[in-house]
Design an enzyme around this catalytic site. Structure first.
Site: not given
Ligand code: DL6
Length: 829
Positions: A369, A562-563, A568, A673, A677
């Site tokens: 992952h 998100k985290r 990110k 992911t 969504k």
């Protein structure tokens, strides 16, 4: 006489009411005349739980009777969220619970149960950090929905992911004790396994054969807790088995207790319980703590014992094991299962090494992952030796045989042996868990096309040469449309159903393509827009209730949840927000009137030890504190940080987004992911060419997504140039930095490291390189949003093309390509 169907569960409102009354009055020992929301939640859950038990029992009986191949999904994280709403929708009886009448306090305050409020009483089951754990939860939903005989195995942490509070703009972590009342789990005090640790290995000769015997130094008991997983529109109810740790051999030491040594009398018990006490709160980061390794072994050893016990019941030969059992390793956390199975087969069952190894490698599949070096697990050899002495010997033997085969195949490449060895010859020596997982599995997969290509060309390149390309494959991630559309966005789900011939699209998401022919239908677009607006109103209320800030639901809602992680790039987002703020400030009032109002919404947890991520949260809050009260700006810009982002909040946020941000440095986000969504809920995305964004673009079309930034193939060169060439910072970004340094958003020193990371320390995440195209692309977003008709058309078109991203498709791919398992036909009566 006992009849099979004696335990009938309700099918209508009357039956449901009877069950609820029974649970209120007996299980909860309360009166129907004094029932608050928590009691209403408890009784409703227990009524639905009973229904699930009946299905669960039948499913397990059917699977045992048919004795077909089963899938075991080993994941250290299952981020399940709430169960009640999901159970009601999956069994198709949510309507019976709506409007049930409860009395709050002896008939004075009567209220009709609004199921949405009852559902909110449930605590999220938050046994995970982020994407990896939520993927596991979506996979369980799909496995049950598609009727696959499958079990999940995990740990029953007493404390899941911490609760995040924002105090004075900083993240503060608070423990999450979620087990107070949990009607969704069943303790199985009869299903226990003794797990060994420490000790030494002795050689013994039995029947002329020398075997290794591991004498344990410590034994801890694993106790099973089962959680039923209902499929959607099917009686199949699978099992998630979570292990809890307990002292083996009694509660505490009576001798010590009687002699007055109270503290140490309970020490063993406490030490044992620590193993499953807490989830490590790191996402994409490994820290090599002994307790973590203990957790991993405890969990895989208990799970394998259970799997082997089940297999043995059918009295088949060991060579049939891979025909009956497929075990999927969710990342490297369960990799010790490979070693443990080899140990069971060789040391306990007496199989020859090669025969055992053939069985082991045919059984396991490994999903990678991440390519981030800091997330790749390695354990010091000394630690493994101390905790699991026999396992280290087996790892060395696996490595020896593997390296011998490599040497034979690549006689001229001595360096290859060093590169691929499971043991890294560093100081201290380390066990490379990803390499062990590859060597011990028959298939290795990445989670999006780009990611699967990257693992083959970078971190696992040598292994592709050794095993050939066929061992490596891709299964692009997906999400369950049951939770992420039907449950999270019921009105949109209903509208879609009205155009797609009913709810079948929830089981075959490709049916969404029927929406496309309605894109030009004005009435349909109007209803679509109304639903989005209502979802935004709901989120605006939540923002007002939790932060006190009033936002205008007619603004463009721009979301990044998100985290929090440098890769990110929430820092890129907040720098962009500051740039927008400065531009607005520089405008005349007339110019401002022409601007589009925007709400920038952030949410996410930082790992408690990740200082830079915590600074990013602090900057976001500090910018919000200034911007949100600036009267020149008013509604034109608001900056919100939503506290304690989790699954149930995501269910509220995703349906309310106009644009969401998936802006990782190219090549760093394995898949993502939440991008799926957001699009499925009728929002557009701004993103980099990274992870599943690329496949989303391919499916929905380039004109329906806002892509920007450098490509993954350019990243290495840019990084190299930053370090060895000249590194010029984007001039607009420089202005943003100058403003922060002026103290506009609080003490500049607080943010100096964040700025230095870009200006002085090589800008590893390419914030400056991508800044210009990021800002320009946001201008395109503004322009596109002004034309609401076109915008809605883009949203509908995108949803209609999202069929590929269901986790049902993923599970079918795993089943066919990796597990070789078939679904089990169900009897619906
Ligand atoms: O595959 C699920 C999810 C991906 O969508 C994310 O892109 C990726 O970052 C995440 N990976 C991890 C890795 N952690 N470990 N080990 O959480 O997986």
């Amino acid at each position: 006489a006992w009849k099979r169907n004696q335990i009938t569960s309700f099918t209508d409102r009357d039956g449901f009411e009877k069950e609820v009354v029974r649970h209120v009055e007996t299980t909860l020992a309360r009166s129907m005349f004094n029932c608050d929301e928590i009691a209403a939640y408890s009784a409703t859950s227990l009524a639905f739980r009973d229904r699930l038990i009946t299905h669960w029992n039948r499913t397990q009986q059917r699977q045992t009777y048919r004795d077909t191949k089963r899938v075991y999904y080993l994941s250290l994280e299952f981020l399940m969220g709430r169960a009640l709403d999901n159970a009601m929708l999956n069994v198709g009886l949510k309507n019976v619970a709506q409007g049930m009448r409860f009395l709050r306090a002896f008939a004075f305050d009567c209220y009709d149960c609004v199921i949405e409020d009852v559902v909110k009483q449930e605590h999220d089951a938050a046994l995970g950090n982020g994407g990896l754990g939520r993927l596991a939860a979506c996979f369980l939903d799909s496995l049950a929905t598609l009727n696959f005989p499958a079990w999940g195995y995990g740990l029953r942490y007493r404390y899941g992911i911490f609760k995040q509070e924002i105090i004075d703009g900083y993240q503060v972590e608070v423990p999450d004790y979620w087990l107070d009342f949990n009607p969704w789990e069943f303790p199985r005090h009869d299903v226990t396994v003794d797990i060994q640790f420490f000790g030494q290995v002795n050689k013994k000769t039995v029947g002329g054969k020398t075997i290794s015997v591991w004498e344990a130094g410590e034994i801890v008991q694993a106790v099973a807790y089962d959680v039923p997983i209902p499929g959607y529109d099917t009686p199949t109810t699978n099992n998630l088995r979570l292990w809890s740790s307990k002292a083996s051999g009694g509660e505490f030491d009576f001798q010590k207790f009687n002699s007055g040594d109270y503290e140490s009398s309970v020490a063993d018990q406490q030490r044992a319980e620590t193993i499953s006490a807490v989830l490590y709160p790191n996402d994409n980061l490994e820290r090599g703590k002994e307790l973590r390794l203990k957790q991993q072994y405890f969990w895989v050893a208990a799970s394998l014992y259970d799997i082997v016990r089940r297999f043995k019941k059918s009295r088949r030969s060991w060579n049939e094991f891979p025909d009956q059992v497929a075990i999927q390793l969710n990342d490297t956390h369960p990799t010790l299962a490979i070693v443990e199975l080899q140990r069971i087969l060789v040391d306990i069952e007496g199989l020859e090494w090669d025969n055992a190894w053939e069985i082991v490698t045919s059984t396991f599949g490994y999903t990678n992952h991440t390519v981030l070096p800091e997330a790749l697990e390695k354990w010091p050899v000394g630690l493994v030796q101390h905790l699991l002495p026999r396992h280290l010997q087996i790892i060395y033997d696996i490595n020896l045989f593997f390296l011998q085969s490599v040497e034979k195949a690549f006689p001229d490449d001595r360096d290859m042996l060093r590169r691929v060895s499971i043991i890294e010859e560093s100081q201290p020596k380390m066990v490379r868990m990803a390499f062990l997982a590859i060597v011990g599995s028959h298939k290795v997969n990445g989670v999006a096309e780009l990611h699967s290509d990257l693992i083959k060309t970078t971190i696992f390149k040598d292994f592709v040469e050794i095993y050939g390309p066929d061992k490596f494959t891709n299964v692009t991630n997906g999400i369950t449309p049951r939770r992420w559309l039907h449950q999270a966005n019921p009105r949109l789900s209903e509208l879609i159903a009205s155009k797609c011939g009913g709810n079948d699209f929830l089981k075959d998401l490709t049916l969404l393509n029927q929406l496309e022919k309605h894109v030009q239908d004005k009435q349909f677009r109007k209803e679509w827009a109304e639903i989005k607006y209502a979802n935004k109103v709901r989120l605006a209320k939540h923002i007002k209730d939790t932060t006190g800030v009033v936002v205008n639901p007619a603004s463009l809602f721009d979301v990044q949840v998100k985290r929090i992680h440098e890769y990110k790039r929430q820092q890129l987002n907040i720098f962009g927000v500051i740039h927008r703020y400065l531009s607005l400030k520089a405008m005349t009032p007339d110019q401002r009137k022409k601007q589009l109002p925007r709400v920038s919404i952030f949410g996410g947890k930082a790992a408690p030890g990740y200082w830079m991520a915590k600074q990013i949260i602090h900057l976001i809050n500090s910018v919000g504190a200034v911007v949100n009260k600036d009267e020149d700006i008013g509604d034109l810009l608001k900056v919100i940080f939503l506290e304690d982002y989790n699954v149930s909040k995501a269910e509220m946020i995703c349906p309310a987004s106009d644009i969401s941000e998936h802006i990782s440095t190219a090549g760093t986000e394995a898949s993502g992911t939440s991008n799926m969504k957001f699009v499925l809920n009728g929002g557009l995305i701004i993103g980099t060419c990274d992870g599943a964004n690329i496949e989303i673009t391919r499916e929905i079309g380039e004109s329906n997504i806002f892509l920007f930034g450098n490509l993954s193939e350019d990243v290495e060169d840019l990084r190299h140039a930053h370090t060895y060439g000249s590194h010029t910072i984007d001039s607009d970004l420089d202005k943003v930095f100058n403003e922060i340094e002026k103290g506009t958003f609080g003490t500049p020193h607080d943010f100096s490291a964040m700025i230095a990371a870009v200006r002085q320390h090589g800008d590893y995440y390419l914030v400056s390189d991508d800044f210009h195209s990021y800002i320009e692309t946001h201008q395109l977003v503004d322009e596109a949003y002004r034309n609401q008709d076109e915008w809605i058309a883009k949203c509908i078109t995108s949803v209609s093309r999202m069929g590929f991203f269901t986790s049902d498709r993923c599970i079918n791919e795993y089943a066919e390509e990796i597990w070789n398992v078939e679904p089990l036909a169900v009897d619906r009566h």
